[in-house]
Scaffold this active site. Structure first.
Site, PDB file in Angstrom:
ATOM      1  N   ASP A 102       0.862  -1.182   0.000  1.00 19.79           N
ATOM      2  CA  ASP A 102       0.000   0.000   0.000  1.00 19.79           C
ATOM      3  C   ASP A 102       0.903   1.240   0.000  1.00 19.79           C
ATOM      4  OD1 ASP A 102      -2.467   1.401   0.272  1.00 19.79           O
ATOM      5  OD2 ASP A 102      -2.324   1.378   2.438  1.00 19.79           O
ATOM      6  N   VAL A 152      -9.597  -3.440   0.244  1.00 16.92           N
ATOM      7  CA  VAL A 152     -10.052  -4.775  -0.172  1.00 16.92           C
ATOM      8  C   VAL A 152      -9.891  -5.794   0.955  1.00 16.92           C
ATOM      9  CG1 VAL A 152      -9.656  -4.398  -2.636  1.00 16.92           C
ATOM     10  CG2 VAL A 152      -7.777  -5.271  -1.215  1.00 16.92           C
TER      11      VAL A 152
HETATM   12  P1  IMP Z   1       1.834  -0.468   3.803  1.00 19.03           P
HETATM   13  O1  IMP Z   1       2.869  -0.500   4.885  1.00 19.03           O
HETATM   14  O2  IMP Z   1       1.078   0.821   3.793  1.00 19.03           O
HETATM   15  O3  IMP Z   1       2.367  -0.821   2.445  1.00 19.03           O
HETATM   16  O4  IMP Z   1       0.720  -1.485   4.212  1.00 19.03           O
HETATM   17  C1  IMP Z   1       0.837  -2.797   4.068  1.00 19.03           C
HETATM   18  C2  IMP Z   1      -0.159  -3.517   4.960  1.00 19.03           C
HETATM   19  O5  IMP Z   1      -1.365  -2.765   5.132  1.00 19.03           O
HETATM   20  C3  IMP Z   1      -0.593  -4.786   4.303  1.00 19.03           C
HETATM   21  O6  IMP Z   1       0.260  -5.838   4.620  1.00 19.03           O
HETATM   22  C4  IMP Z   1      -1.997  -4.967   4.837  1.00 19.03           C
HETATM   23  O7  IMP Z   1      -1.959  -5.653   6.074  1.00 19.03           O
HETATM   24  C5  IMP Z   1      -2.495  -3.583   5.084  1.00 19.03           C
HETATM   25  N1  IMP Z   1      -3.385  -3.111   3.983  1.00 19.03           N
HETATM   26  C6  IMP Z   1      -3.158  -2.120   3.107  1.00 19.03           C
HETATM   27  N2  IMP Z   1      -4.165  -1.966   2.241  1.00 19.03           N
HETATM   28  C7  IMP Z   1      -5.067  -2.909   2.560  1.00 19.03           C
HETATM   29  C8  IMP Z   1      -6.346  -3.286   2.016  1.00 19.03           C
HETATM   30  O8  IMP Z   1      -6.867  -2.739   1.038  1.00 19.03           O
HETATM   31  N3  IMP Z   1      -6.974  -4.312   2.640  1.00 19.03           N
HETATM   32  C9  IMP Z   1      -6.456  -4.967   3.723  1.00 19.03           C
HETATM   33  N4  IMP Z   1      -5.263  -4.658   4.243  1.00 19.03           N
HETATM   34  C10 IMP Z   1      -4.576  -3.641   3.686  1.00 19.03           C
END
Ligand code: IMP
Ligand code: MG
Length: 179
Positions: A102, A152
């Site tokens: 994300d 999602v």
């Molecule tokens: P980042 O550190 O922002 O890249 O987030 C990564 C983590 O956020 C993922 O491993 C997920 O656990 C959670 N995450 C981000 N977007 C979503 C989504 O759309 N659905 C569910 N979990 C999400």
């Protein structure tokens, strides 16, 4: 359609077909390497298991857990490693298997953390990628699907620990999380 969901984004069949392609790519790249495949808990468990079953290569496997989200739908900006690896990364080509990238924060921190232990390499394989949401630069080496900026759930992905065991991936209705 169940009331919590806007619509199906990726069906069970589409997931399976794409996983077969990713497994073939990974087989090609890791057949002759001493590999360690790391499942990032908990969201990746279904993806990890289905991907590994499709592969002919037999890497060592291990598990890590990190949290940065709590129960919110945006990253809190700090990463806690809540479960570390049990095996050494030394002499290994590491592949981190993630459910979704994300902001990029989680994986960039995890990769940094593992690189400090001197493996031979670290690559990232994610089922889902939200390129529009990226704030931290992180190289995604293998990606199942680029998806739009929607929250999602299903196939391992949760909202507040719910919805993980759906077979398909759904867009969660904004009314559920007040977005
Ligand atoms: P980042 O550190 O922002 O890249 O987030 C990564 C983590 O956020 C993922 O491993 C997920 O656990 C959670 N995450 C981000 N977007 C979503 C989504 O759309 N659905 C569910 N979990 C999400
Ligand atoms: Mg996750």
């Amino acid at each position: 359609m169940k009331p919590d969901y806007e619509r199906i984004l990726i069906s069970e069949n589409e997931i399976a077909a794409r996983i077969a392609e990713l497994a073939a790519e990974l087989d090609r790249d890791y057949a002759d390497k001493d590999a360690l495949f790391v499942c990032i808990l908990k969201g990746s468990v279904f993806f990890f298991s289905d991907l590994l079953k499709e592969m002919k290569t037999m890497p060592v496997i291990d598990f890590m857990a990190a949290s940065s989200y709590g129960n919110a739908t945006v990253s809190s900006g700090t990463l806690n490693i809540t479960k570390d690896l049990c095996v050494s990364v030394q002499g290994k080509h590491v592949v981190l298997i993630e459910d979704i990238v994300d902001s990029g924060f989680t994986l960039s921190r995890l990769k940094e953390h593992l690189l400090s232990r001197h493996p031979l390499s670290v690559r990232i394989c994610t089922l889902l990628n939200k390129p529009d949401r990226r704030t931290v630069d992180v190289e995604v080496d293998y990606c199942g699907f680029d998806i739009p900026d929607e929250f999602v759930v299903g196939y391992g992905l949760d909202y507040a620990e719910k919805y993980r065991n759906e077979k398909d991936i759904y867009i969660l209705s904004r009314s559920v999380y007040g977005g």
